[in-house]
Scaffold this active site. Structure first.
Site, PDB file in Angstrom:
ATOM      1  N   PHE A  11       2.609  41.971 -12.389  1.00  0.00           N
ATOM      2  CA  PHE A  11       2.468  40.835 -13.274  1.00  0.00           C
ATOM      3  C   PHE A  11       1.697  41.088 -14.475  1.00  0.00           C
ATOM      4  CE2 PHE A  11      -1.256  37.412 -13.035  1.00  0.00           C
ATOM      5  CZ  PHE A  11      -0.798  36.580 -14.221  1.00  0.00           C
ATOM      6  N   VAL A  57       2.500  57.095  -8.381  1.00  0.00           N
ATOM      7  CA  VAL A  57       1.430  57.587  -9.388  1.00  0.00           C
ATOM      8  C   VAL A  57       0.352  58.261  -8.203  1.00  0.00           C
ATOM      9  CG1 VAL A  57       1.471  55.845 -11.077  1.00  0.00           C
ATOM     10  CG2 VAL A  57      -0.268  55.562  -9.446  1.00  0.00           C
ATOM     11  N   GLY A 102      -6.325  62.955 -15.079  1.00  0.00           N
ATOM     12  CA  GLY A 102      -5.770  64.234 -15.361  1.00  0.00           C
ATOM     13  C   GLY A 102      -4.569  64.331 -16.456  1.00  0.00           C
ATOM     14  N   LYS A 105      -6.488  63.427 -19.610  1.00  0.00           N
ATOM     15  CA  LYS A 105      -7.195  64.512 -20.237  1.00  0.00           C
ATOM     16  C   LYS A 105      -6.024  65.773 -20.824  1.00  0.00           C
ATOM     17  CE  LYS A 105      -9.880  68.356 -18.392  1.00  0.00           C
ATOM     18  NZ  LYS A 105      -9.207  69.362 -17.854  1.00  0.00           N
ATOM     19  N   TYR A 145      -9.712  47.762  -0.679  1.00  0.00           N
ATOM     20  CA  TYR A 145      -9.472  47.495  -2.197  1.00  0.00           C
ATOM     21  C   TYR A 145     -10.653  47.441  -2.972  1.00  0.00           C
ATOM     22  CZ  TYR A 145      -7.940  44.714  -6.369  1.00  0.00           C
ATOM     23  OH  TYR A 145      -7.559  44.225  -7.572  1.00  0.00           O
ATOM     24  N   THR A 175      -6.763  36.235 -12.440  1.00  0.00           N
ATOM     25  CA  THR A 175      -5.786  35.860 -13.585  1.00  0.00           C
ATOM     26  C   THR A 175      -4.629  35.358 -12.901  1.00  0.00           C
ATOM     27  OG1 THR A 175      -6.772  37.637 -14.740  1.00  0.00           O
ATOM     28  CG2 THR A 175      -4.519  36.885 -15.544  1.00  0.00           C
ATOM     29  N   ARG A 186      -1.850  34.646  -3.362  1.00  0.00           N
ATOM     30  CA  ARG A 186      -3.063  34.252  -4.192  1.00  0.00           C
ATOM     31  C   ARG A 186      -3.098  32.569  -3.967  1.00  0.00           C
ATOM     32  NH1 ARG A 186      -2.971  38.681  -9.180  1.00  0.00           N
ATOM     33  NH2 ARG A 186      -1.780  39.989  -7.958  1.00  0.00           N
TER      34      ARG A 186
HETATM   35  N1  LIG Z   1      -4.130  39.645 -11.313  1.00  0.00           N
HETATM   36  C1  LIG Z   1      -5.518  39.743 -10.990  1.00  0.00           C
HETATM   37  O1  LIG Z   1      -5.936  38.474 -10.838  1.00  0.00           O
HETATM   38  C2  LIG Z   1      -6.221  40.959 -11.002  1.00  0.00           C
HETATM   39  C3  LIG Z   1      -7.596  40.822 -10.770  1.00  0.00           C
HETATM   40  C4  LIG Z   1      -8.306  42.027 -10.705  1.00  0.00           C
HETATM   41  C5  LIG Z   1      -7.524  43.114 -10.979  1.00  0.00           C
HETATM   42  N2  LIG Z   1      -6.381  43.143 -11.124  1.00  0.00           N
HETATM   43  C6  LIG Z   1      -5.991  44.564 -11.305  1.00  0.00           C
HETATM   44  O2  LIG Z   1      -4.857  44.556 -12.109  1.00  0.00           O
HETATM   45  C7  LIG Z   1      -3.808  45.616 -11.920  1.00  0.00           C
HETATM   46  C8  LIG Z   1      -2.389  44.817 -11.903  1.00  0.00           C
HETATM   47  O3  LIG Z   1      -2.620  43.675 -10.859  1.00  0.00           O
HETATM   48  P1  LIG Z   1      -1.424  42.759 -10.618  1.00  0.00           P
HETATM   49  O4  LIG Z   1      -1.881  41.194 -10.700  1.00  0.00           O
HETATM   50  O5  LIG Z   1      -0.437  42.707 -11.829  1.00  0.00           O
HETATM   51  O6  LIG Z   1      -0.605  43.404  -9.576  1.00  0.00           O
HETATM   52  P2  LIG Z   1       0.776  43.415  -9.088  1.00  0.00           P
HETATM   53  O7  LIG Z   1       1.036  43.821  -7.582  1.00  0.00           O
HETATM   54  O8  LIG Z   1       1.684  42.304  -9.764  1.00  0.00           O
HETATM   55  O9  LIG Z   1       1.093  44.816  -9.904  1.00  0.00           O
HETATM   56  C9  LIG Z   1       0.778  46.080  -9.383  1.00  0.00           C
HETATM   57  C10 LIG Z   1       1.885  46.931  -9.817  1.00  0.00           C
HETATM   58  O10 LIG Z   1       1.414  48.367  -9.397  1.00  0.00           O
HETATM   59  C11 LIG Z   1       2.736  49.002  -8.797  1.00  0.00           C
HETATM   60  N3  LIG Z   1       2.119  49.962  -7.825  1.00  0.00           N
HETATM   61  C12 LIG Z   1       1.446  49.743  -6.998  1.00  0.00           C
HETATM   62  N4  LIG Z   1       1.231  50.922  -6.192  1.00  0.00           N
HETATM   63  C13 LIG Z   1       1.779  51.823  -6.921  1.00  0.00           C
HETATM   64  C14 LIG Z   1       1.965  53.524  -7.161  1.00  0.00           C
HETATM   65  N5  LIG Z   1       1.290  54.133  -6.017  1.00  0.00           N
HETATM   66  N6  LIG Z   1       2.730  53.949  -7.783  1.00  0.00           N
HETATM   67  C15 LIG Z   1       3.207  53.076  -8.790  1.00  0.00           C
HETATM   68  N7  LIG Z   1       3.229  51.780  -8.834  1.00  0.00           N
HETATM   69  C16 LIG Z   1       2.494  51.388  -7.941  1.00  0.00           C
HETATM   70  C17 LIG Z   1       3.293  47.800  -7.941  1.00  0.00           C
HETATM   71  O11 LIG Z   1       4.532  48.003  -7.638  1.00  0.00           O
HETATM   72  C18 LIG Z   1       3.234  46.547  -8.953  1.00  0.00           C
HETATM   73  O12 LIG Z   1       4.218  46.440  -9.809  1.00  0.00           O
HETATM   74  C19 LIG Z   1      -4.166  46.083 -10.433  1.00  0.00           C
HETATM   75  O13 LIG Z   1      -4.951  47.153 -10.716  1.00  0.00           O
HETATM   76  C20 LIG Z   1      -5.161  45.099 -10.197  1.00  0.00           C
HETATM   77  O14 LIG Z   1      -6.214  45.546  -9.297  1.00  0.00           O
HETATM   78  C21 LIG Z   1      -5.544  42.004 -11.066  1.00  0.00           C
END
Ligand SMILES: NC(=O)c1ccc[n+]([C@@H]2O[C@H](COP(=O)([O-])OP(=O)(O)OC[C@H]3O[C@@H](n4cnc5c(N)ncnc54)[C@H](O)[C@@H]3O)[C@@H](O)[C@H]2O)c1
Length: 319
Positions: A11, A57, A102, A105, A145, A175, A186
């Site tokens: 997202f 990753v 890493g 860096k 988390y 968000t 959510r």
């Molecule tokens: N959306 C929110 O309200 C919100 C709030 C707080 C923090 N965040 C942070 O923002 C970031 C994005 O969140 P989002 O809402 O877009 O979630 P999302 O699940 O839509 O996106 C996360 C993406 O990371 C990818 N991913 C997960 N593990 C992976 C791995 N090991 N290797 C490669 N790709 C991997 C997933 O396939 C996904 O496309 C996250 O780190 C989340 O913790 C989001």
């Protein structure tokens, strides 16, 4: 600039790719699709400014050529996702953060970590300023988390202090907007999908717990400004307007023209009672504050979900 964005098919990651590309930067997206969706970046495939690597990753990362920025957004992010994927969530927050740091860096790149309001846990201080250390249960179900993100922040600061890496930490609050997964569990996606399908709206507890909701365009603007600032301390980016969950449900019902009833469910374990960012730091140092009120943001989001329900038969997912 040439930047790597992990979680690019998610997202927020996909909107961030759009933002960098719109400003003339080169973006390499990386994702393993564990919670993401290729549709989110389909419009970017074939564009010369964008390339994509399908990759986990948490493994050693190699990227050819120079990099000016690494933005680490990969992580399951919704409670139903990280409760289903507890080990992957811990790994991407710990090993994934280490691997991306890493890489930054090695390339001499600026690093931005997507952290979360969940580092504050069930907060004893309200609203939450960045100086608050939080109230997290490390062994509760949500700990996978929250603690992964707290570790990620500690690791980022260690690279900053020990290796002199140029780092940023954004603490993202709830968000919402187009490209959320309709079944990510959510509250905003659940309520809209349930309302559109005419199903009961699942309200946890009595719905008096509060949250604040930031429209995605505002959130991305704040993150983008932070990346180009020189602030190495964490910065809250979120909308400080606070609503009860019941108010959100009523607003969604009205805006979708639904007649769905409310259905009460037990409150999940360690669910925060209140959540609202103190955004003084973002206001002062980034000149940022959200511009899109909840009602307007919902109006912009509902057509996307309508399409997902109509074309894909999307349904909500509850805990
Ligand atoms: N959306 C929110 O309200 C919100 C709030 C707080 C923090 N965040 C942070 O923002 C970031 C994005 O969140 P989002 O809402 O877009 O979630 P999302 O699940 O839509 O996106 C996360 C993406 O990371 C990818 N991913 C997960 N593990 C992976 C791995 N090991 N290797 C490669 N790709 C991997 C997933 O396939 C996904 O496309 C996250 O780190 C989340 O913790 C989001």
């Amino acid at each position: 600039m040439r930047v790597l964005i992990t979680g690019a098919a998610g997202f927020l990651g996909s909107h961030l790719c759009d933002r960098f590309i719109a400003d003339g930067h080169q973006v390499i997206g990386m994702d393993n699709f564990v919670t993401g969706n290729p549709d989110n970046i389909a419009h970017l495939i074939g564009r010369p400014e964008f390339s994509f690597i399908q990759y986990n990753v948490t493994d050693y990362i190699y990227v050819e050529g120079p990099l000016d920025g690494v933005l680490h957004f990969a992580s399951p992010a919704s409670p139903v996702d990280y409760l289903e994927l507890p080990i992957q969530t811990l790994k991407v927050g710990s090993l994934g953060t280490h691997k991306t740091l890493g890489l930054a860096k090695a390339k001499g790149a600026r690093y931005l970590l997507a952290s979360t309001s969940e580092v504050y846990g069930d907060p004893a201080v309200h609203p939450q300023p960045e100086s608050y250390w939080g109230n997290v249960n490390p062994i509760g179900p949500r700990g996978v988390y929250d603690e992964a993100k707290r570790f990620a922040e500690a690791m980022t600061m260690a690279y900053h202090r020990y290796h002199g890496l140029d780092t940023r930490i954004v603490r993202i609050f709830n968000t919402y907007g187009p490209r959320m997964r309709p079944d990510d569990g959510r509250v905003v996606s659940n309520f809209i999908v349930q309302a559109l399908r005419g199903e009961p709206i699942s309200l946890y507890g009595d719905g008096s717990q509060t949250r604040s909701f930031c429209y995605v365009d505002d959130e991305i603007e704040g993150i983008y400004r932070l990346f180009f600032s020189d602030i190495t301390e964490p910065v809250n980016i979120g909308n400080p307007d606070e609503f009860t969950i019941r108010q959100l449900a009523e607003m969604v019902i009205e805006l979708t023209g639904s007649n769905s009833p409310l259905q009460l469910h037990p409150l999940p374990e360690d669910d925060p009672r209140v959540r609202r960012p103190d955004i003084s730091r973002a206001r002062e140092y980034l000149g940022w504050e959200p511009r899109i009120p909840l009602e307007e943001g919902l109006r912009r989001t509902i057509p996307y979900f309508r399409e997902q329900v109509r074309v894909r038969g999307a349904s909500a997912r509850i805990l």
